[in-house]
Each structure stands twice: as C-alpha cells, then as structure tokens.
Design a protein around this motif. Structure first.
Motif, short mmCIF file in Angstrom:
data_model
loop_
_atom_site.label_atom_id
_atom_site.label_comp_id
_atom_site.label_asym_id
_atom_site.label_seq_id
_atom_site.Cartn_x
_atom_site.Cartn_y
_atom_site.Cartn_z
N TRP A 1 -8.59 0.57 1.58
CA TRP A 1 -8.17 1.95 1.34
C TRP A 1 -7.62 2.10 -0.07
CZ3 TRP A 1 -3.82 4.66 0.01
CH2 TRP A 1 -3.86 6.05 0.23
N LEU A 2 -6.78 1.09 -0.45
CA LEU A 2 -6.22 1.11 -1.81
C LEU A 2 -7.32 1.10 -2.86
CD1 LEU A 2 -3.14 -1.30 -1.85
CD2 LEU A 2 -3.19 1.13 -2.44
N LYS B 1 0.83 -1.19 0.00
CA LYS B 1 0.00 0.00 0.00
C LYS B 1 0.88 1.25 0.00
CE LYS B 1 -1.78 2.65 3.30
NZ LYS B 1 -2.23 2.94 4.65
N LYS B 2 1.88 1.25 0.89
CA LYS B 2 2.74 2.42 0.97
C LYS B 2 3.52 2.61 -0.32
CE LYS B 2 3.27 2.42 5.96
NZ LYS B 2 4.11 1.91 7.06
N GLN C 1 -12.69 1.95 7.05
CA GLN C 1 -12.27 1.94 5.65
C GLN C 1 -13.41 1.56 4.71
OE1 GLN C 1 -9.70 3.35 4.55
NE2 GLN C 1 -8.86 3.68 6.60
N ILE C 2 -14.32 0.73 5.21
CA ILE C 2 -15.48 0.39 4.37
C ILE C 2 -16.29 1.66 4.11
CG2 ILE C 2 -17.62 -0.94 4.24
CD1 ILE C 2 -16.29 -3.06 5.99
N ALA D 1 -17.93 5.86 0.39
CA ALA D 1 -18.04 7.28 0.07
C ALA D 1 -17.34 7.59 -1.24
CB ALA D 1 -17.46 8.11 1.20
N LYS D 2 -16.14 7.04 -1.38
CA LYS D 2 -15.38 7.34 -2.59
C LYS D 2 -16.06 6.76 -3.82
CE LYS D 2 -10.97 7.72 -0.26
NZ LYS D 2 -9.78 6.95 0.17
N LEU D 3 -16.59 5.55 -3.68
CA LEU D 3 -17.28 4.95 -4.82
C LEU D 3 -18.55 5.71 -5.15
CD1 LEU D 3 -16.80 1.12 -4.23
CD2 LEU D 3 -15.90 2.52 -6.09
#
Lengths: 1105, 418
Positions: free
Chosen positions: A505-506, A470-471, A539-540, A545-547
């Motif tokens: 998160w990714l 991820k990082k 994170q869900i 939200a992002k989707l």
C-alpha cells in the motif's frame, strides 16, 4: 452391568423413570433381580446406589441420615442429578439435627424448581420455622422459603417477607431484603408490594440491613430515586459502619443518586453551553450574572464525599474502587487526585484485581495525565506479569507520555520490544507509534527506531513495525522515501500478510517518491500473486492500478496480467475489485465517464489515521462497572445521568430532626424542655424566629449526622415520656403555653400546625413529620434551640440576625442553671429515651407489637439447653444519655454518659459506660482526661486522654466503673489542660446487672434456692392492657438490664441477670393476676432486690399501652 | 449478583458447582474453556469473559479456576474480591486450597458457600463468624462427631453477626495469652543492566497472631509512622485515631489476621540489599553461550541475606545449560527453559557464583533479549524501610500478655534485567 456414569446419564434424561424407581423401591427386598425386568436391570447400578441412600434416609438413625445427605450433597456438587431422591429427602426437612436440616435445605433449594409439587410439602415447616424464637432459624427458614422458585407460593413468600421485614432481629430483616430480590425475579408482578417493603426497610437504622436493602432497591426499582431522598443522609452517615459488600452497593447507588440531585462541581464550562442557549434572548447582564455566580457545593454533596473518603483505606479492593469511581464522577476536579495512591496500592493485589484496576486507570489517565504521572514507575512492566496486565500497563504508560518524560518511557519501551512475549512486543511497537504521533519532538527518533526493528528476526515484531511505520508515514509523508526503499528491500523476508499488504500500500501511495523500485516490486508480486493471501492480493491490485496511472509505460503489461489473474481468483472480493479497477483505469467505450477521474479517485490524498488509545471512549461507562471492563453495555447497566443544569429541590432530603453530629449526644429533649419553660419569660415570637433559623441552619454540612438516631430516640421517647409522669406533665404544660404562643405568632402560618403538633407530644411528632420535609426542620431547632444551635444559627442567620442576637444573650444565662436539676431527674429518667445512642437492637414500636413479637424478643436471647448460665447480649439498650457536665459549668466542655449495657471490655466487674465529650467553646480543648485520684472508692477504668478537641467537635470514649453493686455515685475529676471539674455518675440499679439466659427449668431451680430472705415481692395494680406480655417485657428490660427467659407459660414472665461486680444471680418474675400483678425478685443482694422492686413497680404501673 | 460458581482444575475439568439462583448449565463454561485454550499461559486467561447471556468472572489461585457466573451488571472487583475471599476461607478451613482438599470436604465447602452468599449477595465473609456457624474440620472433631452424633453446624446466630465488632467472637479464653506481630516488608524492584535501580518500592504488612482472653483493646504505635505512605487497615483499626495520632488502636480478631498493609513510596530512597554481577552472552552462529552470575550483599544493615533463590526464564532457543554453582544447587528444566538456582545464604567473604555455558539449538538464531533474573531472598530481623514498632499496650483486660514483634524483609517482585 454397565458403567455407572453412562447409566446416570441415561437415567437422568428420563424424568418418568422416577415412578419406576418408587415401584422398585417397594420391591427392594427382591433386590435388582428378575422381577424388575429388562428396563430395570439397565439402571440397576445407579438405582442400587440411590437405593441405599434412600434406605439410609428412611432409617431412624440420625447419623445414617446425615451420612446419606452428605453423599447427596457430594452428588449435587459434582453436578450429578439426584432429583429422584426428592421424596425421601424432603421428609427430613423438619429434622431436629441442625446440620441435617441445613443439608436438606441445600437440596431443596437445588431441586425444588424441578419438583414443585413435592416441594410444597415442605412449606408448612418453613412457615412454622418463621415463628421460631431463634433468629438464625427464622432467617434460614426465610432464606430457603424464598429460594424455592415455585410460583404457587408467591403469596406465602410475600407474607413472609412483609412479616420478616418488621422482625426485631436485624439479621432476619437483612434476609428479608435478600428475599425481596428473589421474589421479584420469580414474579415481577409483585413489584409494587415489594417497593413498599423496600421503602420500609430503607428506613431501617441497622447497618446490617442497609447494604442488602439498597441492593434490593437497585434490582427492583432503581428508578425510584425518590425513595432515597429521605434516607440519603442516613446512608451517608452509616456508610463507614456498613459491612464491606454493602458499602460497594451503596456507594454505586449514591453515585447515581448524586448525579441527578446536585449540580456539576466541574466549573462552569460544561454547564455553560446549555445556559448559553437558554439565555439567548435574555439580556446580556443577566447572562453575565449567571456566569459569575460562584459554584457552591451542596452540603449533602460534600457530606457524601467526606464520608466516603476514609473508605479508601479499606482492605476490600472493591470498596476502594467504588470510592475512586465516586470521586471520579462526583468530586471537583482538584479533589479527584486523592484516590490515586489508593488505586496504585491495589496494583499489588491479585492479578485479576490488577486487571480491573488498570483498566480503570487507563480510562482515567487519558483525561487526567497529572493524576498518575508521579506514579509512572508503578506501571513499569515486569517479565512475570500476565500478558493482559502488560498490555494495560503499556496503555497507561503511553497515556502518561509527555514531552518531559518521553525519553524515560521510550527507554523503557526499548526493553519491552525485546521481550520474549511477542504479543507484548507487538503491542509495544504500537505504543511507540502512538507516542510518535502524540509528541512531535520524538517522531523521527521513533521512526528510526522502528525501521531498525524491521530487521528483527521475529516476524510479528516486523509486521507490527511495518504497520505502525505505514501509519506514521501517512501522517507525514514528506521525505521518507529512504524508509520506503528500505522496506521494499525487506519485503522478501516478510511473511506476515498484514505487513506485506501495508508495504504494498505504501509503495502504491508513494510510488512517485520511489519511481524505480515500485515497478520492480510489482513485477515480483505478479510472479507470486497466486500464492498470496487475499489481503495482499487486494493491495497488489491496488498497487498495479496506481502504477498504471502514474507509470503506465513500464507497468501496463504487468497490470493487465495481474488483472487477469484477479479476474479468475477464487475470492469474490478480489474478482469484484479487479473488475472495478479494470473498468476504472482501462479506458474503453463503456466506461468513458469514470475513467477520466481514475487518477483523482485512486491517488486522492488520504487523511492520516489517528492513533489513539483503545480506552478513549470508555469514559462513557461508569468506572468500575462490568460494562466499563467489557467496553460494551452489560445487561442491567444503569446509565449515569448528566449533571442537572439546576439543582432539584434539596429540601427533599431533610429528615425530621437534624442535629449536628458533634452535638447530637447532648441531652436534647430534657434540656430543651427546661430551657423552653424558662423562655416563657420571653416573647413567643422570638422563639419562633429561632425555629425558623433552625430550619436554615439545618442544611449546614455538619448537620444531619444523627438525624436518624435522633428520630429513633424520639420513637422511644414516645413511650418513655408517658411512663415518667413528671415529664409528661411538664411537656403538656409547656405545650399549652407554646400553643398560645404559636397562635399569637402571625408570621409563621404554615409552620403552625407542625409546631403545635410537636409540642403536644414531642416524641410522636417525629413520625408524623417525617413525611413533611419543611416542617421537620423546625423540629430540629426545637431540640437544638437551647442547647447547641447558638453558634450555628449565628452563622446562618441572615434576615433575623438582630433579634437572634438578642435572644441569644437572653437565653444563655437561663441555660446555665440546670445542672443540679438534672441530677435529681436521673432516677426518673431511666426511661427517658430522648437521646441518641447507637443501639444494636431497635426498640419495638407499639404499633407493630404483636403477640408473635414476644417470641421474637425471646429469640434474641440465646436459649440453651445447658444448665450453665450464659451471658447474653442485652435485650434492650436504652438510648438515654445522662448529663455529666454541663457546658456552662465545664467552661465549654460538656459531657454526657450512657450505659451501653454491654459487658465491659476493661474488666469483668465493671459497668461499661460511654462518654461523649463535646467542646462548645470557641477554643480547642486539650488533654481531656480523668485525673488519677478518684475521690470515691470505686475502681475506674479511665479512657485514654484526648489530646485535642476542636471547637464544636465531640468525641466518644468508653470507660468502665466498678460500682461494687451499689448505686453509690462514682465521683471523679474530669480534667482539661486548664481546668478540673468534679463530676459524678450515679447508676440506676438496673444498670448494675448483666443479662443471662437459662432454661425455664433452670430458672425455677435457681429460684427455689433463693427463697426466704432472698426473695422479695410486691403486688401492683394495673390495667389488663398494661400487663400484656409485650408491655411487661418491654418495661422490665428497659428498666433493668435483664435477659428474657423463654417461657411456655403464658401468664408468667421471667427475667434473669447477674450483678456486674459480684456476679450474684438476680431472678425476676412477673405474674399478672388480673387486675393485680405479682412481682418477685430473687437475689442474694437484698438491697438490690428492694431497689429493683421499687423500680419495677413504677415501671409497670405507669405504663400506658 | 453472583449466580453460580464453578471450580475448574488445571486439566480443565469442572469438579464442583454451586448455584445460588436457578441452575445455570455447566455448558456456560465452554466459553471459559475456549478462552483457556487461547491463552498461552494459565495466567493469561482474561478475568472477565462475556458470553451471550452471562458474564464469566474468574480467579486463578492454587491452580484452580474459580469461575463465577454473572447475569447482569455488577462491579467486577466485587466478584473478584469475593472469590478471593472464598479461597482465603477454604485455606483457613482446610490448611490448603487444593482440588483434593475441596473434594474431601465437599460438604463443608457447600455449607460454607451457602453461608457466604445469599441470592448471590455476600452474607457472611468474616472468618470468625463463619467458624461459629460451621466449625472447621479437625481429626479430633470428626472422631467426636461420629461417636456423639453432634454436628459441625452452630445453632445460634454468631454473636459477631450483630455486634459492633463482628470480627471477634465473645468468650475467648486462653491459658497463655500471646500477641505476636510480624512486620514483613517486600521490596519490589527493577534493576537495569548496569545495576542501577529503575524503580524500587516497599510494600509492607503487619500480620498479627493474637491469642488473648476476653475483649482486649490494643494500641500499637510506631517510632516513625511518617514512613507509611499509604495504608489500608483491617476493619478493626480505628481510623480516626490513626488520622489524629498515628496510633493503631483496635480490638483484635481472634487468631491470625492482617492488621495493616502499607506502602513506602517509590519517591523514597529504597535500599537494595543485593547486587548481581552478570555476564550472559550469546554469539551469532555459535551454539554455545556464556553464562555467569555472581551475587553479593549490598545494603543489608549488617544482616545476613538468606534463602536466596535465583530464577530466570532462558530464551526458547536454549537447549541445555551446563553450569557450575560455587554454592547451592541449580536446576534447569529443558521443557519450560526455567533455570533456578537455590543459593541459600550469601556469605560476604565468599560470594556465590554460577558459571558455565548454555547450549543453543543447532541453527537457532541468537536470542534478541537476555533473560531477566528474578531474585528471592529473606533478611531476618530487619525492616528495610526502617519502620520500628514503638510499643504495644493492652487495655481492658487484667492479665499480662506475652508480646512479640518480628521483622523480616523479603524480595517481592525483584527483577534484574540483563
């Protein structure tokens, strides 16, 4: 009966029970029965036990008492309370049995704090013991007295410390230094007085004391850096001989000191910024001048670095670490790497040592990869290492990684990832991540490797890989949708919350790269939302939200469902987040303004995390400290200051007499006097000029070595000069002329008082001058002037070089004269203590001599009840060196010898001598040895040949000569590769003896056997003060190597020794009968007797108080 | 500096405490016990543990934790080094350093600790000095003491404490004067799967047992001192002499001591005296795994490799091992999964081997990693680096001492990755 342990607990809690116990003890014959009542029977078991201990302690038999004390110590060791025995124990504090006494001390120190009133009973015993002739007893009395933490006795402790700090025995003084810290922690108000004692002890020349007093300094007044100035060079020079624990403390202190006193050796850049500001308004030229000024290391700075370097070879790991940190903080950058090898060596030591050393290497390796890169393989991990060792090694390997070695390191990491120790495997993955970010060439390789690990069976490994991936992806998100897809596939198998959260998160972050998969993942998560961990739930919500923002068509319902679930979650964080997200993304009448920016808020490009070492900022702590190990400030941590931009005045470190190490053994005073009297032919100004140069030459790095010893010898010469009449005459006559000269000289106004003073009394001046730095410099030159400073002042002369040259050429021939002169002087100069020598026992200063010192002096010799004659260590070792070979005669080679008064290690019948050879020529001398053939009959143990002696260097060797109990000179040939010099050593009769001790009774007995022709006596006339006990003792032991016999009789002084070769007994007694004194010498060797007698007569008549 | 000391045994009980300043409650050790619980292995306890008011520095030796309580800043190595010195001293006094030995000699232990520290600062750590102050317990002395009432405690300040050679006592006398030196070298190596050396270095020590009368002054020289890359000395060695001439010149302590330890760096080529052929494999799905080991001598300079002991930590999934040793015996502990094989001497004609199968837990996955193999061995009469003592001379005493030099090579941390 109840269980014992239960009893003891309940018993201990009640302090008041003690009186009950006492009462019970009185009734002990009724033993535990009805009379004690119910309360008593409750404790009966324990009481009974302590009861018999008490009985044993009150018994008259030593052995029973001892047994009882041993059992009590056993109780203490187990942590059981034995405090109720205090009254019974404290009675035995004055016991004759030393083991019993020591155990009582152990008990006292443990419980005195709790039983303060009773503890006071013991104080008088210690006060008495402080006056004991045996130094061990004095020391342990002080130790216990100062360990009793009873505030009432603070004044007594203070007094005891003050007295003990001037004790003749360095061991007692060491104990006094420890006591300072104890008293300080008991009563910090005593600080000022204690600082005075510290100041005094810092001046101490004994290596035994140095470590302890510096420790006291660090605890009591670490900010009083001014106390160190005068002792700095001495500490540097004696460092090698200090015991190892003291070395650690001194090195740490000197590191701090050096950071305040010297300028940075690390090039201009660090200092430059500050300069820039300062010189902002200055002219351009000035600034440039400032920059271009080359860095010159302060000689004192160099001295410290040079003298600590050999300690890297120490077997004590703490010492090695201390030196390493000193180099790290003080040495020029290019010199630091010499510590590498030693640090790597420490890695072979115990696990705990490895741990601390690795921590320090980790910090070092961040800043300076090059230091440890050649030793990279030493940091390879073994499967048997402890986990924290493995992690540290990994840390270092990561720090060391660069383009050249990365492939090797990664191959090594591959093995580690498979390790059975999963915590370690996880750490390895992080390390791989760091390598990948640091070295861009391998980023892709690393990323691929990490993706492979995602299918690992162990979930910690997988989780760690996910987090690291991820990082990594965040640092370069370009074309990695494959990896994200892969991770999404693995998602069901991953259970570690952190990893799941990372994947989600990714997904959210890069949902545009994986438009098909992301909504599906969200669907799955909606199903399992309630059973997820909090961190995953957050994170869900984020993902939803992002989707919703990017792909609301597919995910609107899902998002609402998740937001509803989140609204009623148990965790308030999640409820909060849900509420916030809902307001943000779902447009409604209330939140119009913010939702416009929702996309920009949630989908903002985020800076990539920096993967960096946990040791990144640790260098703010001084290396090797506890704070560094813990990565947080420990109590009492002393900050290392930054380099000062401008060096403080360096002359503060100047000490009275400074002579180069190599030449220090030259018989300075005697020679210089002679030379000076010769120099009367020349103008005074020239001599003065030379003195001035001396003061500048004094700073040269090779100097300062023996300053302390020199000053010591001068203290002695204070006495000795006076005792030898011829000398004092000389010096006084000389001082007159000198005075005139100085008055004539108008150049040197300020120096006048000092030089006058010095010349009036060469010795006494030393004390006075120690307070004035600049004046003291001239002292050095006075002693150096004729003998050694020639070449040195040449180097340093800048303004006066012309006259200087002239003078030198003139004075040189003068100096070549005096060899013969010297030989004649020898007899008288036995007490001519003007020279350096390492003396274990510091000699008494007249000012501090008190009657109690006599007993102390006696304490130095071993008193024994056995009638056997015991050899003892010398009471007094003169510091006089005698000239063996002058440098002019020896074509540059000069030699001095000195009687060490120690039993010779080469043979029982030999007198031990210390020879100092100095090379004053321009070339190195090779193969210095004593030739095989000895011209006189004595048996000589030669020193092993010195292969090579560099110019201006000197070497000290020891040799033994069997004089056969005669003062006949030993002749032999001192050879170099080219030359042979015939030399001779003539011993004074006092040196042919070795001290022994015996009891007073034995002395009288032996004396009774040696009467008649074995006895010789003489009467001398002296003044009463001359015949005071301390001056007699001092004069006798300095004239002859005899042991002092402790005596009960005030008015008679006894000394004993034996001849070195034949071992015949030599007994000396001095009986003062006002105004006369009777000296008696009893020995079989009548020649020796008469010679000794003559010597004592001179010694005792000429003394002044 | 050091405030208090607690000794904790393997089962987590404090069995001895000693305080040099005011008493610190033993409850401070709770923080240590916490760390102990957290650690999976006894070695994994961090050596430095911070607590709200104190710092705990611990050392683990002989399965005893020596926990020192510190109140303020002090170099941690200072404390660690001191604690190790304490253990060494106990070992020196009692032969072993076990809980039982310490409990039996609690009085001597207390006396020793009292002498070793004053106010938490080391006072006397030199074994010779301590032995003059407190005589080590022997059966004979115990008997004599009970009869005569004399004590174990010296009444005089040890001569060493003030002398320039604190490590040697005066007045030493022996009827047989002997000086023995053991040159012991340990090879640390990591060998990879294919048998090539990843890293190898030699750590050597020269241990001495010197029983000489009087004040002998010894010099020891090597044929090839250049080999020594990094050395550390006993304080008795004259450093200047070494720097200039590469000769060890010293007045030895009485008895056993470590004269010098040295390092032959990894830059030099190190001879590896043994090789291991291994074939360890687990198959996916099968509950059996193959295990084959064969040992053989490699570069031994013609000397025999003896006391060979192979040990290996097998993966956690292994249930049991059913092996056949051609030589020596093997044991497998099903709890710790430690396999050890006591081979003995390697016979070059008939190489020792250990073959057979290991059974895995039913349903367990194939282990990711093959176990590493640790090997111990000894080779007498050989210093693998090639270091040789040239001569030993004695000055200062008249008698002729008996001198002996022994060489030995051992495996240090010698690992083979499979």
């Amino acid at each position: 009966m109840l269980g014992m342990s239960a009893n003891s607990v309940s018993y201990n809690e009640q302090g008041s029970v003690e009186s009950g116990v006492d009462a019970a003890q009185e009734n002990s014959n009724i033993s535990g029965g009805g009379s004690g009542g119910a309360a008593f029977s409750l404790f009966s078991a324990d009481c009974k036990k302590n009861e018999d201990l008490k009985e044993m302690l009150e018994n008259n038999k030593e052995s029973l008492k001892l047994e009882a004390m041993k059992r009590i110590v056993g109780l203490i060791a187990k942590g059981k309370n034995a405090s109720e025995l205090f009254p019974a124990v404290v009675k035995n504090v004055a016991s004759k049995n030393i083991e019993l006494k020591k155990l009582v001390y152990v008990y006292l120190v443990r419980y005195a704090e709790e039983q303060q009133d009773l503890a006071l009973l013991s104080i008088s015993t210690f006060q008495r013991a402080l006056k004991d002739p045996n130094q061990l007893i004095r020391a342990s009395a002080l130790r216990v007295l100062s360990s009793i933490r009873v505030p009432i006795i603070v004044p007594i402790m203070m007094l005891a410390i003050k007295e003990s700090s001037t004790d003749l025995s360095p061991y007692v003084r060491k104990t006094a230094a420890h006591a300072i810290q104890k008293l300080y922690s008991l009563d910090p108000d005593q600080k000022e007085h204690l600082i005075e004692v510290i100041e005094k002890l810092l001046k101490d020349k004994s290596t035994l004391v140095a470590g302890s007093v510096v420790m006291a300094f660090e605890e009591v007044c670490p900010d009083r850096i001014d106390l160190i100035h005068k002792n700095y060079r001495k500490l540097c020079n004696m460092l090698v001989d200090v015991e190892e624990w003291g070395q650690v403390v001194i090195i740490h202190m000197l590191t701090r000191y050096a950071r305040t006193q010297f300028v940075s050796p690390w090039g201009e850049d660090a200092v430059f910024d500050e300069n820039n500001e300062k010189t902002f308004y200055d002219s351009e030229e000035e600034r440039r001048a400032d920059e271009s000024k080359p860095y010159v290391m302060d000689p004192d700075h160099r001295l410290l670095l040079r003298n600590t370097k050999p300690l890297l070879q120490s077997r004590n790991t703490a010492v090695v670490m201390a030196v390493s940190q000193l180099y790290w903080h003080l040495a020029p950058k290019h010199e630091i790497s010499i510590v590498t090898k030693s640090l790597v060596r420490l890695l072979r030591s115990h696990r705990e040592v490895q741990y601390v050393v690795l921590q320090n290497i980790a910090t070092m390796s961040i800043q300076r990869k090059g230091m440890f890169e050649p030793f990279m393989k030493s940091f390879y991990v073994r499967s048997t290492d402890a986990t924290h060792i493995k992690t540290l090694k990994l840390e270092i390997l990561t720090n060391l990684a660069n383009e050249a070695n990365i492939s090797t390191i990664l191959r090594e990491f591959q093995t580690y990832v498979k390790s059975q120790d999963k915590a370690f495997a996880a750490a390895t993955i992080q390390a791989i991540g760091r390598c990948a970010t640091d070295i861009s060439e391998v980023t892709d390789t690393c990323l691929n490797g990490l993706v492979l690990l995602l299918s690992n069976r162990d979930e910690t490994v997988v989780a760690e890989s996910v987090v690291v991936i991820k990082k990594l992806l965040q640092t370069q998100p370009s074309q990695h949708s494959d990896i994200i897809k892969h991770m999404a596939k693995l998602f069901d198998n991953i259970t570690v919350p952190m990893a799941r959260a990372s994947i989600l998160w990714l997904m959210g972050e890069y949902c545009e790269h994986v438009p098909k998969i992301a909504p599906d993942v969200l669907r799955k998560m909606a199903k399992s939302f309630t059973s997820e961990e909090d961190i995953v739930k957050l994170q869900i919500v984020n993902l939803a939200a992002k989707l919703y923002l990017t792909n609301s068509k597919q995910t609107k319902l899902l998002t609402q469902y998740i937001l509803n679930l989140g609204k009623y979650d148990q965790n308030y964080d999640i409820r909060d987040r849900t509420r916030f997200i809902r307001q943000l993304i779902v447009p409604n009448e209330k939140s119009g303004a913010l939702s416009k920016y929702a996309r920009r808020i949630l989908m903002a490009p985020k800076p990539a995390p920096v993967l960096q070492s946990a040791f990144k900022d640790r260098d703010r702590y001084q290396l090797g400290t506890l704070s560094h190990s813990l990565n947080s400030y420990a109590t009492g941590y002393l900050e290392l200051s930054n380099w000062p931009p401008v060096a403080p005045d360096q002359s503060v470190r100047n000490v009275e007499v400074v002579e180069p190490v190599t030449e220090a053994l030259a018989s300075a005073l005697g020679k210089s006097k002679r030379a000076k009297s010769d120099e009367k032919f020349y103008s005074g100004s020239e001599e003065e000029e030379e003195e001035e140069e001396g003061s500048s030459s004094e700073d040269s790095s090779s100097s300062s070595g023996e300053s302390e010893s020199e000053s010591k010898s001068e203290e002695n010469s204070d006495d000795s000069n006076k005792s030898s009449s011829s000398q004092s005459e000389k010096s006084s006559s000389e001082s007159d002329t000198d005075k005139k000269k100085t008055q004539k000289n108008k150049k040197l106004h300020q120096q006048k008082p000092a030089s006058k003073d010095r010349k009036l009394k060469n010795g006494k001046a030393a004390n006075a001058e120690s307070r004035s730095g600049s004046e003291s410099d001239s002292e050095s030159s006075s002693s150096e002037s004729s003998s050694e400073s020639g070449s040195q002042s040449e180097l340093d002369s800048n303004s006066d070089s012309g006259t200087d040259q002239k003078r030198k050429t003139k004075s040189k021939p003068v100096q070549s004269k005096p060899v013969t002169n010297q030989a004649e002087k020898k007899e008288v100069s036995l007490l001519d203590l003007d020279d350096f020598s390492p003396v274990p026992v510091s000699t008494p200063k007249s000012s501090i001599l008190s009657p109690s010192l006599l007993s102390d002096l006696q304490g130095l010799s071993i008193s024994s009840s056995a009638s056997a004659l015991q050899a003892s260590s010398p009471v007094f070792v003169p510091e006089t060196s005698h000239e063996l070979l002058h440098r002019m005669t020896g074509k540059g080679l000069s030699a001095q010898y000195r009687f060490t008064r120690q039993p010779c290690i080469y043979g029982n019948s030999m007198v031990s001598l210390q020879l100092t050879l100095s090379n004053n020529s321009e070339q190195a001398l090779e193969n210095i040895h004593i030739s095989e053939k000895s011209s006189s009959g004595q048996n000589i143990h030669r020193f092993s040949a010195i292969e090579r002696l560099e110019p201006q260097a000197s070497a000290t060797v020891s040799m033994g000569v069997d004089f056969n109990d005669s003062t006949q000179a030993a002749h032999f040939q001192l050879c170099t590769k080219e030359d042979e010099f015939s030399v001779s050593i003539q011993p004074a009769v006092g040196e042919l003896l070795l001290p022994i001790t015996m009891s007073e009774a034995d002395f009288t007995k032996e004396q009774g056997k040696l009467v008649g022709m074995n006895e010789s006596s003489a009467t001398i006339t002296t003044t009463p003060e001359n015949i005071s006990s301390q001056s007699v003792n001092r004069n006798v032991v300095s004239a002859a190597n005899l042991g002092v016999i402790p005596s009960n009789q005030e008015n008679i002084h006894r000394f004993a020794g034996k001849t070195v070769s034949s071992g015949s007994l030599v007994l000396v007694s001095v009986a003062p009968k006002d105004p006369d004194a009777l000296i008696t010498v009893n020995t079989e060797k009548s020649v020796i007797a008469s010679m000794l007698l003559r010597q004592f007569k001179t010694a005792l008549t000429n003394i002044t108080p | 500096m050091i405030h208090s000391l607690f000794l904790v045994n393997a089962s987590g009980d404090i069995f001895l405490e000693k305080h040099w300043k005011s008493v610190v409650s033993r409850s401070v050790c709770d923080y240590f016990f916490e760390a102990l619980e957290r650690a999976t292995e006894p070695e994994n306890v961090p050596p430095v543990i911070p607590t709200p008011h104190h710092y705990l520095i611990n050392v683990l030796r002989h399965r005893i934790y020596f926990v020192a309580v510190i109140q303020s800043e002090v170099p941690p190595l200072f404390v660690i080094e001191f604690l190790h010195r304490v253990v060494d001293t106990f070992q020196d006094y009692f032969g072993v350093c076990t809980e039982a030995a310490i409990k039996d000699n609690v009085v001597v232990v207390y006396e020793l600790l009292e002498e070793m520290l004053d106010n938490g600062f080391p006072l006397a750590t030199e074994s010779n000095i301590l032995k003059e102050l407190i005589k080590p317990p022997t059966i004979l002395r115990t008997v004599v003491n009970t009869i005569t009432g004399s004590t174990n405690v010296g009444e005089q300040l040890p001569t060493g404490q003030l002398s320039v050679v604190p490590w040697r006592r005066t007045g030493v006398k022996y009827t047989n004067n002997e000086a023995y030196f053991d040159v012991v070298e340990e090879i640390d190596a990591i060998i990879d799967k294919s048998g090539s050396t990843i890293t190898a270095e030699i750590q050597g020590v020269v241990d001495a047992c010197v029983k000489l009368t009087g004040m002998p002054d010894l010099t020891l020289s090597f044929m090839n001192p250049r080999l020594l890359d990094d050395v550390s000395f006993h304080p008795c060695v004259r450093f200047k002499r070494w720097e200039a001439e590469r000769i060890l010149s010293f007045i030895p302590p009485d008895g056993n001591f470590r004269l010098l330890s040295y390092h032959v760096s990894s830059q030099n080529l190190v001879a590896i005296p043994v090789y291991v052929k291994h074939n360890i494999s687990f198959r996916e799905g099968s509950s059996q795994g193959r295990f084959e080991l064969t040992l053989g001598p490699k570069q031994t300079m013609g000397k025999a490799v003896e006391s060979v002991l192979v040990s290996s930590q097998l993966p956690r999934g292994v249930l049991n091992a059913n092996l056949n040793a051609s030589q020596g015996t093997y044991t497998f502990d099903p709890v710790t999964k430690l396999l050890s094989w006591d081979v003995g001497k390697i016979n070059p004609q008939k190489l020792p081997s250990l073959k057979g199968s290991v059974s895995l837990q039913a349903g367990a996955f194939k282990p990711d990693e093959n176990p590493t193999i640790n090997i111990q061995f000894k080779i007498q009469q050989l210093a693998i680096s090639g270091l040789k003592v040239n001569r030993l001379d004695m000055y200062g005493e008249k008698y002729k001492p008996f001198k002996g030099i022994k060489y030995m090579t051992k495996a240090g941390k010698f690992q083979v990755r499979t």
